[in-house]
Design a protein around this motif. Structure first.
Motif, PDB file in Angstrom:
ATOM      1  N   VAL A   1      20.614   0.506  12.148  1.00  0.00           N
ATOM      2  CA  VAL A   1      19.326   1.158  11.916  1.00  0.00           C
ATOM      3  C   VAL A   1      19.447   2.676  11.853  1.00  0.00           C
ATOM      4  N   GLU A   2      20.266   3.264  12.720  1.00  0.00           N
ATOM      5  CA  GLU A   2      20.337   4.724  12.811  1.00  0.00           C
ATOM      6  C   GLU A   2      20.866   5.383  11.543  1.00  0.00           C
ATOM      7  N   HIS A   3      21.437   4.588  10.657  1.00  0.00           N
ATOM      8  CA  HIS A   3      22.029   5.140   9.438  1.00  0.00           C
ATOM      9  C   HIS A   3      21.008   5.314   8.313  1.00  0.00           C
ATOM     10  N   PHE A   4      19.744   4.901   8.551  1.00  0.00           N
ATOM     11  CA  PHE A   4      18.745   4.887   7.477  1.00  0.00           C
ATOM     12  C   PHE A   4      17.516   5.701   7.845  1.00  0.00           C
ATOM     13  N   GLU A   5      16.900   6.258   6.818  1.00  0.00           N
ATOM     14  CA  GLU A   5      15.533   6.746   6.936  1.00  0.00           C
ATOM     15  C   GLU A   5      14.654   5.498   6.852  1.00  0.00           C
ATOM     16  N   LEU A   6      14.083   5.102   7.962  1.00  0.00           N
ATOM     17  CA  LEU A   6      13.399   3.818   8.059  1.00  0.00           C
ATOM     18  C   LEU A   6      11.892   3.994   7.940  1.00  0.00           C
ATOM     19  N   ILE A   7      11.306   3.242   7.015  1.00  0.00           N
ATOM     20  CA  ILE A   7       9.848   3.244   6.820  1.00  0.00           C
ATOM     21  C   ILE A   7       9.385   1.790   6.877  1.00  0.00           C
ATOM     22  N   VAL A   8       8.492   1.484   7.817  1.00  0.00           N
ATOM     23  CA  VAL A   8       7.980   0.126   7.970  1.00  0.00           C
ATOM     24  C   VAL A   8       6.604   0.052   7.320  1.00  0.00           C
ATOM     25  N   VAL A   9       6.421  -0.961   6.446  1.00  0.00           N
ATOM     26  CA  VAL A   9       5.122  -1.180   5.802  1.00  0.00           C
ATOM     27  C   VAL A   9       4.649  -2.592   6.118  1.00  0.00           C
ATOM     28  N   ARG A  10       3.335  -2.799   6.039  1.00  0.00           N
ATOM     29  CA  ARG A  10       2.755  -4.096   6.383  1.00  0.00           C
ATOM     30  C   ARG A  10       2.481  -4.973   5.166  1.00  0.00           C
ATOM     31  N   LYS A  11       2.335  -4.364   4.003  1.00  0.00           N
ATOM     32  CA  LYS A  11       2.080  -5.115   2.778  1.00  0.00           C
ATOM     33  C   LYS A  11       3.057  -4.668   1.704  1.00  0.00           C
ATOM     34  N   PRO A  12       3.468  -5.575   0.814  1.00  0.00           N
ATOM     35  CA  PRO A  12       4.423  -5.185  -0.224  1.00  0.00           C
ATOM     36  C   PRO A  12       3.983  -3.977  -1.025  1.00  0.00           C
ATOM     37  N   ALA A  13       2.694  -3.895  -1.382  1.00  0.00           N
ATOM     38  CA  ALA A  13       2.212  -2.785  -2.214  1.00  0.00           C
ATOM     39  C   ALA A  13       2.300  -1.448  -1.501  1.00  0.00           C
ATOM     40  N   ASP A  14       2.364  -1.486  -0.161  1.00  0.00           N
ATOM     41  CA  ASP A  14       2.435  -0.238   0.599  1.00  0.00           C
ATOM     42  C   ASP A  14       3.769   0.483   0.405  1.00  0.00           C
ATOM     43  N   ALA A  15       4.753  -0.216  -0.147  1.00  0.00           N
ATOM     44  CA  ALA A  15       6.057   0.411  -0.374  1.00  0.00           C
ATOM     45  C   ALA A  15       6.019   1.384  -1.546  1.00  0.00           C
ATOM     46  N   LEU A  16       5.051   1.225  -2.443  1.00  0.00           N
ATOM     47  CA  LEU A  16       5.062   1.953  -3.718  1.00  0.00           C
ATOM     48  C   LEU A  16       5.178   3.472  -3.566  1.00  0.00           C
ATOM     49  N   PRO A  17       4.394   4.121  -2.683  1.00  0.00           N
ATOM     50  CA  PRO A  17       4.496   5.587  -2.614  1.00  0.00           C
ATOM     51  C   PRO A  17       5.884   6.089  -2.234  1.00  0.00           C
ATOM     52  N   TYR A  18       6.661   5.255  -1.534  1.00  0.00           N
ATOM     53  CA  TYR A  18       7.982   5.671  -1.083  1.00  0.00           C
ATOM     54  C   TYR A  18       9.060   5.435  -2.145  1.00  0.00           C
ATOM     55  N   LEU A  19       8.666   4.838  -3.245  1.00  0.00           N
ATOM     56  CA  LEU A  19       9.597   4.539  -4.338  1.00  0.00           C
ATOM     57  C   LEU A  19       9.369   5.430  -5.550  1.00  0.00           C
ATOM     58  N   GLN A  20       8.244   6.079  -5.610  1.00  0.00           N
ATOM     59  CA  GLN A  20       7.877   6.897  -6.772  1.00  0.00           C
ATOM     60  C   GLN A  20       8.508   8.284  -6.634  1.00  0.00           C
ATOM     61  N   LEU A  21       9.696   8.407  -7.169  1.00  0.00           N
ATOM     62  CA  LEU A  21      10.491   9.618  -7.064  1.00  0.00           C
ATOM     63  C   LEU A  21      10.573  10.314  -8.412  1.00  0.00           C
ATOM     64  N   PRO A  22      10.792  11.609  -8.412  1.00  0.00           N
ATOM     65  CA  PRO A  22      10.986  12.303  -9.697  1.00  0.00           C
ATOM     66  C   PRO A  22      12.330  11.945 -10.306  1.00  0.00           C
ATOM     67  N   GLY A  23      12.429  12.099 -11.609  1.00  0.00           N
ATOM     68  CA  GLY A  23      13.687  11.865 -12.299  1.00  0.00           C
ATOM     69  C   GLY A  23      13.794  10.467 -12.870  1.00  0.00           C
ATOM     70  N   ARG A  24      14.965  10.187 -13.339  1.00  0.00           N
ATOM     71  CA  ARG A  24      15.243   8.904 -14.005  1.00  0.00           C
ATOM     72  C   ARG A  24      15.748   7.912 -12.956  1.00  0.00           C
ATOM     73  N   LEU A  25      15.084   6.751 -12.839  1.00  0.00           N
ATOM     74  CA  LEU A  25      15.374   5.797 -11.775  1.00  0.00           C
ATOM     75  C   LEU A  25      16.068   4.553 -12.327  1.00  0.00           C
ATOM     76  N   ALA A  26      17.155   4.169 -11.671  1.00  0.00           N
ATOM     77  CA  ALA A  26      17.786   2.872 -11.918  1.00  0.00           C
ATOM     78  C   ALA A  26      17.219   1.906 -10.888  1.00  0.00           C
ATOM     79  N   ILE A  27      16.542   0.868 -11.350  1.00  0.00           N
ATOM     80  CA  ILE A  27      15.810  -0.040 -10.460  1.00  0.00           C
ATOM     81  C   ILE A  27      16.421  -1.429 -10.590  1.00  0.00           C
ATOM     82  N   VAL A  28      17.006  -1.915  -9.505  1.00  0.00           N
ATOM     83  CA  VAL A  28      17.781  -3.153  -9.539  1.00  0.00           C
ATOM     84  C   VAL A  28      17.016  -4.265  -8.839  1.00  0.00           C
ATOM     85  N   GLY A  29      16.782  -5.338  -9.554  1.00  0.00           N
ATOM     86  CA  GLY A  29      16.095  -6.493  -8.986  1.00  0.00           C
ATOM     87  C   GLY A  29      15.585  -7.407 -10.079  1.00  0.00           C
ATOM     88  N   GLU A  30      14.971  -8.506  -9.670  1.00  0.00           N
ATOM     89  CA  GLU A  30      14.369  -9.425 -10.622  1.00  0.00           C
ATOM     90  C   GLU A  30      13.022  -8.878 -11.083  1.00  0.00           C
TER      91      GLU A  30
END
Length: 459
Positions: A112-141
């Motif tokens: 745990v200590e190796h990460f900037e940890l953000i806990v969210v309660r709903k999947p959609a709550d993650a969105l603000p922490y993913l919206q970064l400037p620049g070109r994003l490589a997004i890996v997943g289904e």
């Protein structure tokens, strides 16, 4: 795996040091891949729960292997990793408030200590922490998409990551050793259940009890095959009733530690002399093939060598009375060994990147006439591969052999006798070293169990 298990020989300090080095290597590989592809950050979705068609029953969750490469989490849905050059990795950890199901535990442990940890309660709550400037490589289904965060899986980033992942870090090797230890323990339990006359289902249950897993926790579905079922390469059923006589048992089954898999096969007989001679001959051949797992060796050459070994076994036991080179040239050995000698192993049982020609992708061809080989690369230090020769008596392939000129050189009476046993497969997980002989994770695990039994007997 329980750190109190006597087969685990690492201290918390050594685990932390290995994990720290592992993360540094993943950060280096990722920054290299992002630079090659012209991207600014890598976002990795853990994955979402999937449901059966027109039903509310979920399938067993399988995490994105890119996600569990960084964190030892295998059940966490709707979570994300954010990897940026020069930044600490960010983990957006979804911990819903739920009274229908047990929610994920609060993040804890050595990692745990190796990460900037953000806990969210709903999947959609993650969105603000993913919206970064620049070109994003997004890996997943595709179904992991959140708003404008849509997986694009750019090959110019994934190719170098997949190519590099074949070489395991020290932390990954530790986890693979742990997975081998669990798998070996469970295999011994399955062999005891066979000798007690249990059914395939009973043997499978003994395996699960020994490794402490529920069926959903296995890295792949166990192959538990009695008698002629061992001739079905991916036998997918488990009979509830034991046969009238249990002649042989083939178990192809593994375990996992923090998402890293073992993949072990053992074949056990009931004392029949001719079948035991076949097991013994295959054991010797398998160990000779294992010894070829060395840096700089083309894995395709090990596969081709396996057919020469099978020819030797067929001739030695009098199953086929032909020159060994002729057996290979006329594809007689392919009747008895119709699959590849093995594959890469790691976060996936058939780990990705086995055919890659380089960081840019491309494919290294399989040997002509060998369509089922899953690895064609030159071995390098850190690669972990399976070596799994088999010799089977498969009715449809034997019928094809009968229609060839080589049929006259086959001892069909012996084939008929051995067909009741199905066949033999022996599989070890083997790590390639920079120099010298390989590390046989599977044999080391069985040897450690033997040593513990010896200590117990003395006590």
């Amino acid at each position: 795996m329980n750190a109190a298990d006597p087969l685990v020989r690492h201290s918390p300090d050594s685990l932390d040091a290995l994990y720290t080095a592992h993360l540094a290597e993943q950060q280096r590989r990722t920054e290299h891949a992002l630079q090659r592809g012209g991207f600014d950050a890598l976002l990795i979705a853990s994955g979402v729960e999937k449901f059966a068609f027109l039903d509310d029953r979920p399938y067993v969750f399988q995490p994105n292997p890119h996600f569990k490469l960084w964190v030892p989490l295998v059940r966490q849905t709707d979570s994300w990793l954010v990897i940026r050059p020069g930044h600490r990795p960010r983990l957006v950890y979804c911990q819903p408030e739920d009274y229908w199901h047990v929610p994920p535990a609060a993040p804890s442990g050595f990692w745990v200590e190796h990460f900037e940890l953000i806990v969210v309660r709903k999947p959609a709550d993650a969105l603000p922490y993913l919206q970064l400037p620049g070109r994003l490589a997004i890996v997943g289904e595709a179904d992991a998409a959140l708003g404008d965060i849509v997986p694009n899986n750019p090959p110019e980033v994934l190719n170098p990551l997949h190519f590099a992942r074949a070489a395991k870090t020290g932390y990954e090797l530790l986890r693979l050793r742990e997975a081998s230890a669990l798998g070996a323990k469970a295999h011994l339990a399955s062999q005891r259940a066979f000798r007690e006359g249990l059914s395939e289902a009973g043997i499978h249950n003994a395996y699960l009890a020994a490794c402490g897993f529920a069926e959903r926790d296995l890295p792949y579905g166990n192959i538990v095959a009695l008698n002629e079922h061992a001739a079905v390469l991916h036998y997918q059923y488990q009979d509830q009733q034991a046969p009238a006589q249990s002649l042989s048992l083939l178990v192809d089954a593994g375990a996992h530690s923090c998402g890293y898999a073992s993949d072990i096969t053992r074949t056990t007989g009931n004392g029949d002399a001719s079948f035991q001679a076949l097991i013994d001959a295959m054991e010797a051949a398998q160990l000779r093939l294992v010894d070829q797992v060395r840096a700089g060796v083309d894995y395709r050459d090990i596969h081709l060598a396996s057919h020469r070994e099978i020819a030797g076994v067929l001739r030695q036991l009098g199953i086929v009375r032909m020159d060994e080179e002729a057996m290979v040239a006329q594809r007689v050995t392919a009747t008895f060994l119709p699959h590849g000698i093995g594959h890469l192993l790691g976060l996936q049982v058939h780990d990705i990147g086995g055919f890659m020609a380089g960081e840019d992708g491309g494919a290294i061809a399989k040997p002509e006439g060998h369509p089922y080989l899953r690895l064609t690369r030159v071995l390098q230090a850190g690669m972990v591969v399976t070596i799994e020769p088999g010799l089977y008596f498969i009715p449809m392939l034997l019928d094809q052999l009968r229609a060839t000129p080589a049929s006259s050189q086959v001892d069909w009476a012996l084939v008929k006798h051995l067909s009741a046993f199905g066949g033999v497969r022996i599989e070890d997980d083997v790590a390639c070293r920079a120099e010298g002989a390989p590390e046989n994770l599977t044999r080391d695990a069985f040897d450690a169990l033997d040593a513990l039994d010896g200590i117990g007997a003395q006590g």
